[in-house]
Design a protein around this motif. Structure first.
Motif, PDB file in Angstrom:
ATOM      1  N   LYS A  88      -3.014  -4.051 -18.035  1.00 17.64           N
ATOM      2  CA  LYS A  88      -1.708  -3.385 -18.045  1.00 17.64           C
ATOM      3  C   LYS A  88      -1.061  -3.311 -16.656  1.00 17.64           C
ATOM      4  O   LYS A  88       0.112  -2.963 -16.533  1.00 17.64           O
ATOM      5  CB  LYS A  88      -1.849  -1.957 -18.590  1.00 17.64           C
ATOM      6  N   MET A  89      -1.811  -3.614 -15.618  1.00 17.18           N
ATOM      7  CA  MET A  89      -1.325  -3.417 -14.251  1.00 17.18           C
ATOM      8  C   MET A  89      -0.034  -4.192 -13.966  1.00 17.18           C
ATOM      9  O   MET A  89       0.942  -3.626 -13.468  1.00 17.18           O
ATOM     10  CB  MET A  89      -2.416  -3.786 -13.248  1.00 17.18           C
ATOM     11  N   TYR A  90      -0.023  -5.473 -14.259  1.00 18.07           N
ATOM     12  CA  TYR A  90       1.153  -6.286 -13.949  1.00 18.07           C
ATOM     13  C   TYR A  90       2.336  -5.880 -14.816  1.00 18.07           C
ATOM     14  O   TYR A  90       3.491  -5.951 -14.383  1.00 18.07           O
ATOM     15  CB  TYR A  90       0.827  -7.769 -14.121  1.00 18.07           C
ATOM     16  N   GLU A  91       2.054  -5.417 -16.023  1.00 17.83           N
ATOM     17  CA  GLU A  91       3.136  -4.990 -16.914  1.00 17.83           C
ATOM     18  C   GLU A  91       3.951  -3.867 -16.286  1.00 17.83           C
ATOM     19  O   GLU A  91       5.185  -3.872 -16.327  1.00 17.83           O
ATOM     20  CB  GLU A  91       2.555  -4.548 -18.259  1.00 17.83           C
ATOM     21  N   LEU A  92       3.270  -2.896 -15.692  1.00 17.01           N
ATOM     22  CA  LEU A  92       3.992  -1.795 -15.050  1.00 17.01           C
ATOM     23  C   LEU A  92       4.846  -2.300 -13.896  1.00 17.01           C
ATOM     24  O   LEU A  92       6.000  -1.892 -13.743  1.00 17.01           O
ATOM     25  CB  LEU A  92       3.040  -0.706 -14.566  1.00 17.01           C
ATOM     26  N   VAL A  93       4.313  -3.180 -13.087  1.00 16.15           N
ATOM     27  CA  VAL A  93       5.086  -3.722 -11.963  1.00 16.15           C
ATOM     28  C   VAL A  93       6.359  -4.390 -12.493  1.00 16.15           C
ATOM     29  O   VAL A  93       7.453  -4.151 -11.976  1.00 16.15           O
ATOM     30  CB  VAL A  93       4.249  -4.710 -11.127  1.00 16.15           C
ATOM     31  N   GLN A  94       6.224  -5.187 -13.538  1.00 20.81           N
ATOM     32  CA  GLN A  94       7.387  -5.873 -14.131  1.00 20.81           C
ATOM     33  C   GLN A  94       8.398  -4.865 -14.683  1.00 20.81           C
ATOM     34  O   GLN A  94       9.604  -5.032 -14.495  1.00 20.81           O
ATOM     35  CB  GLN A  94       6.938  -6.830 -15.235  1.00 20.81           C
ATOM     36  N   VAL A 101       6.901  -0.998   4.820  1.00 25.59           N
ATOM     37  CA  VAL A 101       7.376   0.097   5.670  1.00 25.59           C
ATOM     38  C   VAL A 101       8.494  -0.391   6.595  1.00 25.59           C
ATOM     39  O   VAL A 101       9.449   0.325   6.863  1.00 25.59           O
ATOM     40  CB  VAL A 101       6.204   0.708   6.458  1.00 25.59           C
ATOM     41  N   ARG A 102       8.389  -1.607   7.053  1.00 25.13           N
ATOM     42  CA  ARG A 102       9.434  -2.164   7.936  1.00 25.13           C
ATOM     43  C   ARG A 102      10.752  -2.381   7.200  1.00 25.13           C
ATOM     44  O   ARG A 102      11.794  -2.452   7.822  1.00 25.13           O
ATOM     45  CB  ARG A 102       8.962  -3.470   8.556  1.00 25.13           C
ATOM     46  N   ARG A 103      10.692  -2.472   5.869  1.00 27.60           N
ATOM     47  CA  ARG A 103      11.906  -2.671   5.063  1.00 27.60           C
ATOM     48  C   ARG A 103      12.707  -1.383   4.913  1.00 27.60           C
ATOM     49  O   ARG A 103      13.882  -1.421   4.588  1.00 27.60           O
ATOM     50  CB  ARG A 103      11.558  -3.172   3.662  1.00 27.60           C
ATOM     51  N   GLY A 104      12.034  -0.226   5.053  1.00 29.22           N
ATOM     52  CA  GLY A 104      12.717   1.044   4.841  1.00 29.22           C
ATOM     53  C   GLY A 104      11.820   2.035   4.138  1.00 29.22           C
ATOM     54  O   GLY A 104      10.600   2.004   4.283  1.00 29.22           O
ATOM     55  N   ALA A 105      12.426   2.892   3.333  1.00 26.26           N
ATOM     56  CA  ALA A 105      11.672   3.917   2.601  1.00 26.26           C
ATOM     57  C   ALA A 105      10.765   3.262   1.569  1.00 26.26           C
ATOM     58  O   ALA A 105      11.129   2.246   0.968  1.00 26.26           O
ATOM     59  CB  ALA A 105      12.638   4.871   1.917  1.00 26.26           C
ATOM     60  N   VAL A 106       9.582   3.850   1.358  1.00 25.95           N
ATOM     61  CA  VAL A 106       8.647   3.314   0.373  1.00 25.95           C
ATOM     62  C   VAL A 106       8.146   4.445  -0.519  1.00 25.95           C
ATOM     63  O   VAL A 106       7.622   5.442  -0.029  1.00 25.95           O
ATOM     64  CB  VAL A 106       7.439   2.614   1.042  1.00 25.95           C
ATOM     65  N   TYR A 107       8.337   4.275  -1.797  1.00 25.65           N
ATOM     66  CA  TYR A 107       7.769   5.177  -2.795  1.00 25.65           C
ATOM     67  C   TYR A 107       6.412   4.591  -3.160  1.00 25.65           C
ATOM     68  O   TYR A 107       6.331   3.438  -3.595  1.00 25.65           O
ATOM     69  CB  TYR A 107       8.662   5.244  -4.033  1.00 25.65           C
ATOM     70  N   LYS A 108       5.348   5.378  -2.997  1.00 23.78           N
ATOM     71  CA  LYS A 108       3.996   4.866  -3.191  1.00 23.78           C
ATOM     72  C   LYS A 108       3.313   5.572  -4.357  1.00 23.78           C
ATOM     73  O   LYS A 108       3.352   6.796  -4.447  1.00 23.78           O
ATOM     74  CB  LYS A 108       3.162   5.076  -1.928  1.00 23.78           C
ATOM     75  N   TYR A 109       2.669   4.777  -5.178  1.00 22.09           N
ATOM     76  CA  TYR A 109       1.922   5.299  -6.317  1.00 22.09           C
ATOM     77  C   TYR A 109       0.531   4.679  -6.303  1.00 22.09           C
ATOM     78  O   TYR A 109       0.383   3.471  -6.168  1.00 22.09           O
ATOM     79  CB  TYR A 109       2.644   4.967  -7.632  1.00 22.09           C
ATOM     80  N   ASP A 110      -0.475   5.524  -6.446  1.00 20.03           N
ATOM     81  CA  ASP A 110      -1.879   5.131  -6.475  1.00 20.03           C
ATOM     82  C   ASP A 110      -2.369   5.432  -7.885  1.00 20.03           C
ATOM     83  O   ASP A 110      -2.729   6.564  -8.189  1.00 20.03           O
ATOM     84  CB  ASP A 110      -2.643   5.938  -5.423  1.00 20.03           C
ATOM     85  N   LEU A 111      -2.333   4.442  -8.753  1.00 19.97           N
ATOM     86  CA  LEU A 111      -2.563   4.645 -10.180  1.00 19.97           C
ATOM     87  C   LEU A 111      -3.822   3.934 -10.644  1.00 19.97           C
ATOM     88  O   LEU A 111      -4.253   2.962 -10.022  1.00 19.97           O
ATOM     89  CB  LEU A 111      -1.369   4.078 -10.968  1.00 19.97           C
ATOM     90  N   SER A 112      -4.372   4.398 -11.749  1.00 20.34           N
ATOM     91  CA  SER A 112      -5.439   3.632 -12.391  1.00 20.34           C
ATOM     92  C   SER A 112      -5.070   3.454 -13.854  1.00 20.34           C
ATOM     93  O   SER A 112      -4.424   4.323 -14.453  1.00 20.34           O
ATOM     94  CB  SER A 112      -6.793   4.328 -12.246  1.00 20.34           C
ATOM     95  N   MET A 113      -5.467   2.314 -14.389  1.00 20.98           N
ATOM     96  CA  MET A 113      -5.141   1.967 -15.772  1.00 20.98           C
ATOM     97  C   MET A 113      -5.962   0.756 -16.174  1.00 20.98           C
ATOM     98  O   MET A 113      -6.568   0.114 -15.304  1.00 20.98           O
ATOM     99  CB  MET A 113      -3.649   1.659 -15.899  1.00 20.98           C
ATOM    100  N   PRO A 114      -5.968   0.406 -17.455  1.00 23.86           N
ATOM    101  CA  PRO A 114      -6.650  -0.828 -17.845  1.00 23.86           C
ATOM    102  C   PRO A 114      -6.072  -2.013 -17.071  1.00 23.86           C
ATOM    103  O   PRO A 114      -4.849  -2.127 -16.910  1.00 23.86           O
ATOM    104  CB  PRO A 114      -6.352  -0.939 -19.343  1.00 23.86           C
ATOM    105  N   THR A 115      -6.945  -2.866 -16.585  1.00 23.64           N
ATOM    106  CA  THR A 115      -6.489  -3.966 -15.718  1.00 23.64           C
ATOM    107  C   THR A 115      -5.448  -4.854 -16.383  1.00 23.64           C
ATOM    108  O   THR A 115      -4.543  -5.335 -15.707  1.00 23.64           O
ATOM    109  CB  THR A 115      -7.675  -4.824 -15.243  1.00 23.64           C
ATOM    110  N   ASN A 156      -7.327  -0.157 -10.271  1.00 22.08           N
ATOM    111  CA  ASN A 156      -6.580   0.667  -9.326  1.00 22.08           C
ATOM    112  C   ASN A 156      -5.368  -0.121  -8.838  1.00 22.08           C
ATOM    113  O   ASN A 156      -5.507  -1.149  -8.193  1.00 22.08           O
ATOM    114  CB  ASN A 156      -7.489   1.045  -8.159  1.00 22.08           C
ATOM    115  N   LEU A 157      -4.193   0.359  -9.194  1.00 19.27           N
ATOM    116  CA  LEU A 157      -2.943  -0.304  -8.827  1.00 19.27           C
ATOM    117  C   LEU A 157      -2.208   0.503  -7.769  1.00 19.27           C
ATOM    118  O   LEU A 157      -1.975   1.700  -7.931  1.00 19.27           O
ATOM    119  CB  LEU A 157      -2.030  -0.441 -10.057  1.00 19.27           C
TER     120      LEU A 157
END
Length: 152
Positions: free
Chosen positions: A39-45, A23-37, A69-70
């Motif tokens: 796959k979580m890091y794959e989406l971030v990448q 939040v201190r960096r500026g605007a933040v787009y937030k997503y509260d997702l669930s998926m197979p564990t 929960n990612l």
């Protein structure tokens, strides 16, 4: 895993600090997702790759590995922009749906996610949710600002 109460508290301080730092960096787009564990890091990448050409934009992921929960957060020091939003949406929702995930995990649908609920729930499931909501709350007084599509 924490081996003491002090260590657990320290881990939580770090985790809670992530949101504050972004939040201190500026605007933040937030997503509260669930998926197979797995796959979580794959989406971030993948999101990092999509936004890499935008100066200062950072994507981070954290959450509850145990339940899939990612919390995907994308920060932008220059503020919210249509360009960044279009890179993220509907991409994040479509990718999550392809993994049989949900576009809204622990924090519920709320106002902003209601229009995109169809990415993770069928029309039949949404209709059933609407019927249950009306059955339990015919006057629409419970949680009035958290809506299902078509229940405004």
């Amino acid at each position: 895993l924490a081996e003491s109460q002090a260590q657990a508290a320290a881990i939580w301080r770090v985790r809670e600090g992530i949101t504050e730092s972004l939040v201190r960096r500026g605007a933040v787009y937030k997503y509260d997702l669930s998926m197979p564990t797995h796959k979580m890091y794959e989406l971030v990448q993948l999101v990092r790759q999509r936004v890499a050409h935008l100066p200062g934009v950072r994507a981070v992921g954290y959450g509850h590995v145990g339940d899939g929960n990612l919390h995907l957060n994308v920060s932008c020091p220059s503020g919210y922009s249509d360009q960044l939003q279009q890179l993220l949406e509907p991409y994040v929702y479509e990718w999550t749906a392809q993994q049989s995930g949900s576009i809204s995990a622990e924090h519920g649908i709320g106002l902003m996610k209601a229009p995109v609920l169809g990415y993770s729930k069928s029309d039949e499931a949404v209709h059933l949710m609407q019927r249950l909501k009306l059955l339990m709350d015919p006057h629409k007084i419970l949680n009035p600002y958290k809506v299902l599509p078509g229940m405004e």
